[in-house]
Design a protein around this motif. Structure first.
Motif, PDB file in Angstrom:
ATOM      1  N   HIS A 137     -34.101  27.080  11.557  1.00  0.00           N
ATOM      2  CA  HIS A 137     -33.781  25.795  12.193  1.00  0.00           C
ATOM      3  C   HIS A 137     -34.417  24.590  11.500  1.00  0.00           C
ATOM      4  N   VAL A 177     -34.864  21.644   8.431  1.00  0.00           N
ATOM      5  CA  VAL A 177     -34.050  20.772   7.585  1.00  0.00           C
ATOM      6  C   VAL A 177     -34.203  21.223   6.131  1.00  0.00           C
ATOM      7  N   LYS A 190     -25.709  17.804  10.260  1.00  0.00           N
ATOM      8  CA  LYS A 190     -26.096  17.173  11.525  1.00  0.00           C
ATOM      9  C   LYS A 190     -26.034  15.651  11.428  1.00  0.00           C
ATOM     10  N   TRP A 207     -28.413  15.030   8.119  1.00  0.00           N
ATOM     11  CA  TRP A 207     -29.192  16.016   7.386  1.00  0.00           C
ATOM     12  C   TRP A 207     -28.488  17.357   7.417  1.00  0.00           C
ATOM     13  N   GLN A 213     -29.192  21.436   8.016  1.00  0.00           N
ATOM     14  CA  GLN A 213     -30.182  22.254   8.718  1.00  0.00           C
ATOM     15  C   GLN A 213     -29.806  23.717   8.697  1.00  0.00           C
TER      16      GLN A 213
END
Length: 140
Positions: free
Chosen positions: A28, A30, A78, A112, A114
């Motif tokens: 989870h 970045v 995201k 971003w 992820q």
């Protein structure tokens, strides 16, 4: 030579960043693309992996992925914490996958990539397979 676009006045915004080596990304977390090839407008941070939108407009966002053969990798593009798209690479092979999006973004929005899985993702790279890019198409 200067090109004039009345609908797109103001400075350009564009970046491309890549992973410079084989990389492991925690569950989870970045993905921090560490090698910045272009960063016009300085809106991408390689220390955080986040693109912060400097101007309202329509942007092209892209992400390419090549996972290590030892694991499957599932990434999410995201926007402010909300999933816009996914990119997947299966284990046991070297499938190269990608997503390209055109998004209406507001100043201050954050984009971003992820790791979607709860476990570490291993990326296969030597500076060219795993990319994250954005470019302003039209300022609004």
């Amino acid at each position: 030579m200067r090109f004039l676009f009345p609908f797109n006045s103001g400075p350009p915004v564009a970046f491309t960043a890549v992973l410079s080596r084989n990389t492991h990304v925690s569950g989870h977390a970045v993905v921090k693309y560490d090698s910045v090839l272009t960063n016009v407008g300085r809106a991408y941070s390689s220390s955080t992996g986040i693109f912060t939108v400097p101007h309202k407009g329509i942007y092209t966002i892209s992400c390419s992925l090549l996972g290590d053969t030892s694991n499957s990798v599932l990434l999410e593009i995201k926007k402010n914490g909300r999933k816009m798209a996914k990119v997947y690479s299966a284990s046991g092979t070297h499938p190269h996958s990608a997503q390209i999006l055109q998004l209406l973004l507001n100043e201050g929005d954050e984009i971003w990539i992820q790791n979607s899985f709860g476990h570490t993702a291993k990326f296969h790279d030597h500076g060219s397979y795993n990319t994250f890019s954005a470019a302003l198409i039209a300022r609004l």
